[in-house]
Design an enzyme around this catalytic site. Structure first.
Site, PDB file in Angstrom:
ATOM      1  N   LEU A 204       0.981  -0.871   0.048  1.00  0.00           N
ATOM      2  CA  LEU A 204      -0.443  -0.293   0.186  1.00  0.00           C
ATOM      3  C   LEU A 204       0.841   0.996  -0.228  1.00  0.00           C
ATOM      4  O   LEU A 204       1.247   1.329   0.984  1.00  0.00           O
ATOM      5  CB  LEU A 204      -0.982   0.443   1.741  1.00  0.00           C
ATOM      6  CG  LEU A 204      -1.885  -0.525   1.637  1.00  0.00           C
ATOM      7  CD1 LEU A 204      -2.148  -0.390   3.089  1.00  0.00           C
ATOM      8  CD2 LEU A 204      -2.901   0.155   0.753  1.00  0.00           C
ATOM      9  N   HIS A 205       0.454   2.321  -1.012  1.00  0.00           N
ATOM     10  CA  HIS A 205       1.300   3.380  -0.952  1.00  0.00           C
ATOM     11  C   HIS A 205       0.948   4.324  -1.634  1.00  0.00           C
ATOM     12  O   HIS A 205       1.108   5.351  -1.995  1.00  0.00           O
ATOM     13  CB  HIS A 205       2.679   3.230  -2.149  1.00  0.00           C
ATOM     14  CG  HIS A 205       2.965   2.751  -2.731  1.00  0.00           C
ATOM     15  ND1 HIS A 205       2.048   1.824  -3.346  1.00  0.00           N
ATOM     16  CD2 HIS A 205       2.865   4.160  -3.788  1.00  0.00           C
ATOM     17  CE1 HIS A 205       2.899   2.303  -5.230  1.00  0.00           C
ATOM     18  NE2 HIS A 205       3.175   3.458  -5.163  1.00  0.00           N
ATOM     19  N   ARG A 206      -0.114   4.449  -2.343  1.00  0.00           N
ATOM     20  CA  ARG A 206      -1.428   5.422  -3.161  1.00  0.00           C
ATOM     21  C   ARG A 206      -1.890   6.525  -1.826  1.00  0.00           C
ATOM     22  O   ARG A 206      -2.293   6.379  -0.683  1.00  0.00           O
ATOM     23  CB  ARG A 206      -2.107   4.499  -3.674  1.00  0.00           C
ATOM     24  CG  ARG A 206      -2.194   4.435  -4.705  1.00  0.00           C
ATOM     25  CD  ARG A 206      -1.279   4.784  -6.572  1.00  0.00           C
ATOM     26  NE  ARG A 206      -1.127   3.832  -7.418  1.00  0.00           N
ATOM     27  CZ  ARG A 206      -0.143   4.152  -7.443  1.00  0.00           C
ATOM     28  NH1 ARG A 206       0.850   5.322  -7.573  1.00  0.00           N
ATOM     29  NH2 ARG A 206       1.121   3.102  -8.517  1.00  0.00           N
TER      30      ARG A 206
END
Ligand code: UD1
Length: 364
Positions: A204-206
């Protein structure tokens, strides 16, 4: 022919590795590598150079992290003198990160030919910084090299001249094909005490997911349920780590005992983790492609994708940050109700070679 290749962020290094190798192999392309320094941590940058055996960058602009405007501006300021000094025949940029548009703009303004690898991808969601970077880079590129047919179609719809567009395949898959035997030897499953097919992987990084506590919370609601069934391995991106450290969500993550946070993984360990997983849960673009190639179920934590081939014939399903949809998708993974993927056209490990041939013909 002299080319400057640009790489700045983690996914760029994966794409630049097969390209620099293919350029060396032609004998006719003298290529220089510029690292913008957008990513700089050991596991976000240097480890990729070692594992892919990419030669040290010829130039490192060392810009580091900042707001979008400052980061983009700093890259431009630092890249201009490099172009003026080396006077290349072309600049090649990959993907859709701030380094891509920043260096692309500098090249276009100095009338140096610009080559974009992974051109034409569109999520049609302009709230994503990457969509802006893609649109603008494509608008000023001289050669637009596409990884899937949707890229070609989007560029045609935008009025790009036919002679500039080429479907070449996917350089990220070149890297995967080449490095799979090495990744198979990784002992990451033993180190983490995991059995093949008995765990899931989460990335997860957006900003839309991790900078927004509401969205992050909805995803966590689903993960709390999934991790009761099997371990969920979560290599944590620095942006995500920062947000967890300063939010009550960090506490919830700690309490989910089977949600196992680890440092960002190196490429070979991550490829081994992915190819042996029961499923991936991710908001990454590249992982949607890698799982499509590997035939691993990919629960994509985004409402849209710039890579429609991964949902049309691949193994990815879009669920956004919607708790119910994530759980439904998870139920389908468990029940084996998942589309088996087919390999997209030209995802054959030879995209970089095709790009080298096009450059030799078109730039020279
Ligand atoms: C960038 C790209 C994104 C890509 C992602 C892959 C843009 C707009 N975004 O997002 O498209 O999918 O890379 O990882 O270019 N940080 C570190 N160490 C590093 C790099 C970053 O700690 O080596 C931290 C910094 O606190 C920084 C934050 O991570 O502020 C975000 O980094 P940044 O490069 O701005 O964007 P990413 O979220 O990594």
């Amino acid at each position: 022919m002299k080319i400057i290749n640009v790489a700045g962020a983690r996914p760029n290094f994966v794409k630049i590795a097969p390209l620099t190798e293919a350029f060396r192999a032609t004998g006719g392309i003298d290529s220089l590598l510029v690292h913008t320094g957008q990513h700089y941590d050991e596991w976000m940058s240097q480890s990729f150079f070692r594992q892919f055996e990419i030669p040290e960058p010829d130039v490192n602009l060392e810009v580091g992290s900042a707001s979008h405007a400052v980061q983009t501006a700093e890259i431009m300021r630092a890249f201009e003198p490099v172009l003026l000094e080396h006077k290349p025949d072309a600049v090649l940029v990959v993907g859709d990160v701030n380094s891509t548009i920043a260096c692309g703009l500098v090249a276009a303004k100095l009338a140096v030919k610009l080559v974009h690898v992974e051109a034409g991808l569109r999520s049609f969601d302009r709230t994503m910084p990457e969509e802006i970077n893609r649109l603008l880079t494509d608008a000023i590129s001289d050669l637009l090299l596409c990884s899937e047919p949707s890229g070609v179609e989007n560029l045609r719809n935008e009025g790009v001249a036919e002679e500039k567009i080429f479907l070449v395949g996917n350089v990220m898959i070149d890297a995967l094909v080449k490095n799979r035997p090495k990744a198979d030897k990784s002992n990451v499953l033993e180190r983490l005490s995991l059995g093949k097919g008995q765990y899931a992987v989460l990335t997860l990084h957006r900003p839309a997911n991790v900078d927004d506590p509401l969205a992050f919370g909805w995803i966590l609601d689903a993960l709390e349920i999934i991790q009761q069934e099997l371990p969920v391995i979560f290599p944590v991106h620095p942006r995500t780590r920062k947000n967890l450290d300063r939010s009550p969500l960090g506490r919830r993550v700690e309490q989910a005992a089977n949600l196992r946070l680890i440092e960002p993984a190196g490429y070979l360990d991550f490829l081994k983790l992915t190819s042996s997983a029961k499923a991936l849960l991710t908001d990454s673009g590249g992982i949607q492609e890698e799982t499509t190639f590997l035939g691993i179920p990919c629960i994509t934590l985004r409402p849209n994708t710039a890579r429609p081939i991964t949902t049309e014939i691949g193994s990815s399903r879009l669920v956004g940050a919607d708790t119910e949809k994530i759980i439904e998708a998870w139920d389908d993974v468990r029940a084996g109700r998942w589309q088996v993927s087919r390999t997209p056209e030209l995802w054959d490990g030879h995209a970089a070679g095709r790009i080298a041939e096009i450059l030799v013909e078109k730039i020279r």
